[in-house]
Design a protein around this motif. Structure first.
Motif, PDB file in Angstrom:
ATOM      1  N   ARG A 246      12.647  13.131  -1.176  1.00  0.00           N
ATOM      2  CA  ARG A 246      11.810  12.437  -0.188  1.00  0.00           C
ATOM      3  C   ARG A 246      11.188  13.471   0.731  1.00  0.00           C
ATOM      4  NH1 ARG A 246      13.503   7.113   3.234  1.00  0.00           N
ATOM      5  NH2 ARG A 246      13.574   6.293   1.113  1.00  0.00           N
ATOM      6  N   ASP A 247       9.903  13.708   0.548  1.00  0.00           N
ATOM      7  CA  ASP A 247       9.171  14.690   1.340  1.00  0.00           C
ATOM      8  C   ASP A 247       9.041  14.189   2.776  1.00  0.00           C
ATOM      9  OD1 ASP A 247       7.479  16.504   2.454  1.00  0.00           O
ATOM     10  OD2 ASP A 247       5.860  16.251   1.004  1.00  0.00           O
ATOM     11  N   GLN A 248       9.584  14.933   3.726  1.00  0.00           N
ATOM     12  CA  GLN A 248       9.576  14.508   5.123  1.00  0.00           C
ATOM     13  C   GLN A 248       8.177  14.492   5.727  1.00  0.00           C
ATOM     14  OE1 GLN A 248      12.415  13.328   6.894  1.00  0.00           O
ATOM     15  NE2 GLN A 248      12.955  13.222   4.742  1.00  0.00           N
ATOM     16  N   GLU A 249       7.238  15.148   5.102  1.00  0.00           N
ATOM     17  CA  GLU A 249       5.872  15.136   5.607  1.00  0.00           C
ATOM     18  C   GLU A 249       4.962  14.346   4.669  1.00  0.00           C
ATOM     19  OE1 GLU A 249       5.277  16.212   8.551  1.00  0.00           O
ATOM     20  OE2 GLU A 249       7.325  16.914   8.728  1.00  0.00           O
ATOM     21  N   SER A 250       5.546  13.456   3.890  1.00  0.00           N
ATOM     22  CA  SER A 250       4.778  12.684   2.920  1.00  0.00           C
ATOM     23  C   SER A 250       3.817  11.743   3.626  1.00  0.00           C
ATOM     24  CB  SER A 250       5.718  11.869   2.032  1.00  0.00           C
ATOM     25  OG  SER A 250       6.319  10.837   2.787  1.00  0.00           O
ATOM     26  N   PRO A 251       2.768  11.311   2.933  1.00  0.00           N
ATOM     27  CA  PRO A 251       1.847  10.331   3.531  1.00  0.00           C
ATOM     28  C   PRO A 251       2.555   9.041   3.936  1.00  0.00           C
ATOM     29  CG  PRO A 251       0.861  11.335   1.587  1.00  0.00           C
ATOM     30  CD  PRO A 251       2.287  11.807   1.630  1.00  0.00           C
ATOM     31  N   ASN A 252       3.558   8.627   3.177  1.00  0.00           N
ATOM     32  CA  ASN A 252       4.283   7.406   3.537  1.00  0.00           C
ATOM     33  C   ASN A 252       4.971   7.547   4.882  1.00  0.00           C
ATOM     34  OD1 ASN A 252       3.473   6.282   1.143  1.00  0.00           O
ATOM     35  ND2 ASN A 252       5.489   6.219   0.202  1.00  0.00           N
ATOM     36  N   ARG A 253       5.611   8.670   5.095  1.00  0.00           N
ATOM     37  CA  ARG A 253       6.297   8.883   6.370  1.00  0.00           C
ATOM     38  C   ARG A 253       5.296   8.905   7.522  1.00  0.00           C
ATOM     39  NH1 ARG A 253      11.061  10.771   8.577  1.00  0.00           N
ATOM     40  NH2 ARG A 253      10.817  11.953  10.494  1.00  0.00           N
ATOM     41  N   GLN A 254       4.184   9.580   7.325  1.00  0.00           N
ATOM     42  CA  GLN A 254       3.180   9.653   8.374  1.00  0.00           C
ATOM     43  C   GLN A 254       2.614   8.267   8.696  1.00  0.00           C
ATOM     44  OE1 GLN A 254       2.601  12.431  10.200  1.00  0.00           O
ATOM     45  NE2 GLN A 254       4.325  13.158   8.956  1.00  0.00           N
ATOM     46  N   LYS A 255       2.488   7.430   7.674  1.00  0.00           N
ATOM     47  CA  LYS A 255       1.995   6.069   7.893  1.00  0.00           C
ATOM     48  C   LYS A 255       2.970   5.279   8.771  1.00  0.00           C
ATOM     49  CE  LYS A 255       0.026   3.891   4.475  1.00  0.00           C
ATOM     50  NZ  LYS A 255      -0.227   3.060   3.261  1.00  0.00           N
ATOM     51  N   VAL A 256       4.268   5.447   8.532  1.00  0.00           N
ATOM     52  CA  VAL A 256       5.260   4.758   9.358  1.00  0.00           C
ATOM     53  C   VAL A 256       5.162   5.225  10.806  1.00  0.00           C
ATOM     54  CG1 VAL A 256       7.718   4.350   9.747  1.00  0.00           C
ATOM     55  CG2 VAL A 256       6.832   4.416   7.414  1.00  0.00           C
TER      56      VAL A 256
ATOM     57  N   THR B 150       0.828  -1.218   0.000  1.00  0.00           N
ATOM     58  CA  THR B 150       0.000   0.000   0.000  1.00  0.00           C
ATOM     59  C   THR B 150       0.853   1.255   0.000  1.00  0.00           C
ATOM     60  OG1 THR B 150      -0.184   0.165   2.422  1.00  0.00           O
ATOM     61  CG2 THR B 150      -1.814  -1.212   1.277  1.00  0.00           C
ATOM     62  N   PHE B 151       2.162   1.110   0.194  1.00  0.00           N
ATOM     63  CA  PHE B 151       3.054   2.267   0.087  1.00  0.00           C
ATOM     64  C   PHE B 151       3.237   2.578  -1.395  1.00  0.00           C
ATOM     65  CE2 PHE B 151       3.664   1.577   4.425  1.00  0.00           C
ATOM     66  CZ  PHE B 151       4.357   2.652   4.965  1.00  0.00           C
ATOM     67  N   THR B 152       2.663   3.685  -1.829  1.00  0.00           N
ATOM     68  CA  THR B 152       2.718   4.061  -3.240  1.00  0.00           C
ATOM     69  C   THR B 152       3.758   5.156  -3.440  1.00  0.00           C
ATOM     70  OG1 THR B 152       0.939   5.679  -2.902  1.00  0.00           O
ATOM     71  CG2 THR B 152       0.312   3.466  -3.620  1.00  0.00           C
ATOM     72  N   GLY B 153       4.403   5.142  -4.601  1.00  0.00           N
ATOM     73  CA  GLY B 153       5.447   6.124  -4.854  1.00  0.00           C
ATOM     74  C   GLY B 153       6.700   5.785  -4.086  1.00  0.00           C
ATOM     75  N   TRP B 154       7.708   6.606  -4.252  1.00  0.00           N
ATOM     76  CA  TRP B 154       9.025   6.329  -3.685  1.00  0.00           C
ATOM     77  C   TRP B 154       9.109   6.796  -2.241  1.00  0.00           C
ATOM     78  CZ3 TRP B 154      13.232   9.039  -1.762  1.00  0.00           C
ATOM     79  CH2 TRP B 154      14.439   8.326  -1.711  1.00  0.00           C
ATOM     80  N   GLY B 155       9.607   5.941  -1.368  1.00  0.00           N
ATOM     81  CA  GLY B 155       9.976   6.391  -0.047  1.00  0.00           C
ATOM     82  C   GLY B 155       9.305   5.708   1.121  1.00  0.00           C
ATOM     83  N   HIS B 156      10.133   5.308   2.086  1.00  0.00           N
ATOM     84  CA  HIS B 156       9.740   4.888   3.430  1.00  0.00           C
ATOM     85  C   HIS B 156       9.157   3.479   3.538  1.00  0.00           C
ATOM     86  CE1 HIS B 156      10.771   8.876   4.557  1.00  0.00           C
ATOM     87  NE2 HIS B 156       9.729   9.440   3.992  1.00  0.00           N
ATOM     88  N   GLU B 157       9.055   2.741   2.444  1.00  0.00           N
ATOM     89  CA  GLU B 157       8.604   1.351   2.572  1.00  0.00           C
ATOM     90  C   GLU B 157       9.614   0.514   3.354  1.00  0.00           C
ATOM     91  OE1 GLU B 157      11.579   1.493  -0.209  1.00  0.00           O
ATOM     92  OE2 GLU B 157       9.695   2.601  -0.466  1.00  0.00           O
TER      93      GLU B 157
END
Length: 276
Positions: free
Chosen positions: A243-253, A202-209
């Motif tokens: 890598r956006d530090q406030e990206s949805p992926n980061r928030q999910k982590v 479910t991690f879409t796009g680049w980053g934080h998976e």
């Protein structure tokens, strides 16, 4: 139990020149009890040709898993690589990270029940990377060469190329720490990976998976050791994606660290069903 089979899962996408150097390094490993899985996120024919070339000459099993190019789906192709792998211990390596000849051996040395390993890397500059992909035998270079590259700013560090540290207590990381997580050089036991349902697709796009994977392993009770001064890979230069530090992926982590979730929302189980 030190002779367990290791699966090295190499993720790649349309960079056959770099993949060629990485596979060349893997074929030179001092430890021979391993297999190679190329996890290909939709590359074209040139990458397939490189894989077929190396599979034909590799003394170790070398397999190619692929899915169509449908955007950045690193988690999905890694899960497919896990399902293809036969090893009880899995090392995740990026297709632009050249392993030193004792890479597998050092990961084996650090492997421990209830632990995962986050390895480290040496960043190579653009000019040196160009020479490497054009044929410079980077693994055969001595201290003099590396001193020059360090002076030119073509390597961010060089001492770990010549010195190794044992499995010291300072490697252990207390708690969950974001710093030092490198999905390009990461290892864990297969049973632990299955326990957390692998990588989350479910991690879409680049980053934080990669951070999510480490966080869920930690939530499940798997501690982390750092592979510094032992497992360094030579990371070939490429333009870094922002890598956006406030990206949805980061928030999910961050939410998963707080909630203590362990299993991927869409991971190995779902991948297995889709492939059956």
């Amino acid at each position: 139990m030190s002779d367990f089979l290791i699966s090295v899962i190499v993720s790649t996408y349309n960079r056959p020149d770099a993949l060629r150097v990485v596979l060349s390094g893997l074929l030179r490993q001092s430890d021979r009890r391993y297999e190679i899985i190329v996890a290909d996120d939709g590359s074209g024919a040139p990458t397939r040709a490189v894989v077929e070339e190396f599979a034909a000459k590799s003394p170790m099993p070398l397999h190619h898993v692929w899915h169509p190019d449908d955007g950045f789906r690193l988690s999905a192709i890694r899960n497919k690589g896990i399902l293809r792998a036969e090893g009880s211990y899995l090392i995740f390596l990026d297709g632009d990270c050249v392993p030193q000849t004792d890479f597998v051996a050092r990961h084996r040395m650090l492997a421990q029940a209830g632990m995962m390993i986050t390895g480290s890397r040496i960043l190579l500059g653009e000019q040196l990377t160009t020479r490497v992909v054009q044929g410079l035998p980077i693994l055969d270079q001595g201290p003099g060469f590396w001193l020059v590259q360090r002076a030119k700013g073509q390597a961010n560090k060089i001492l770990p190329l010549f010195f190794r540290l044992p499995d010291i207590s300072q490697r252990q990381v207390p708690g969950f720490k974001w710093r030092g997580i490198k999905g390009c050089n990461l290892a864990a036991w297969r049973t632990d990976i299955e326990m957390v349902n692998g990588f989350d697709e479910t991690f879409t796009g680049w980053g934080h998976e990669d951070a999510d994977f480490v966080a869920r392993l930690y939530n499940a009770g798997i501690q982390r050791k750092k592979g510094f001064w032992s497992t360094e890979v030579l990371h070939l230069w490429h333009r870094e994606a922002k890598r956006d530090q406030e990206s949805p992926n980061r928030q999910k982590v961050l939410r998963r660290v707080e909630s203590r979730e362990t299993r991927a929302e869409s991971g190995l189980d779902e991948c297995r069903r889709q492939m059956s």
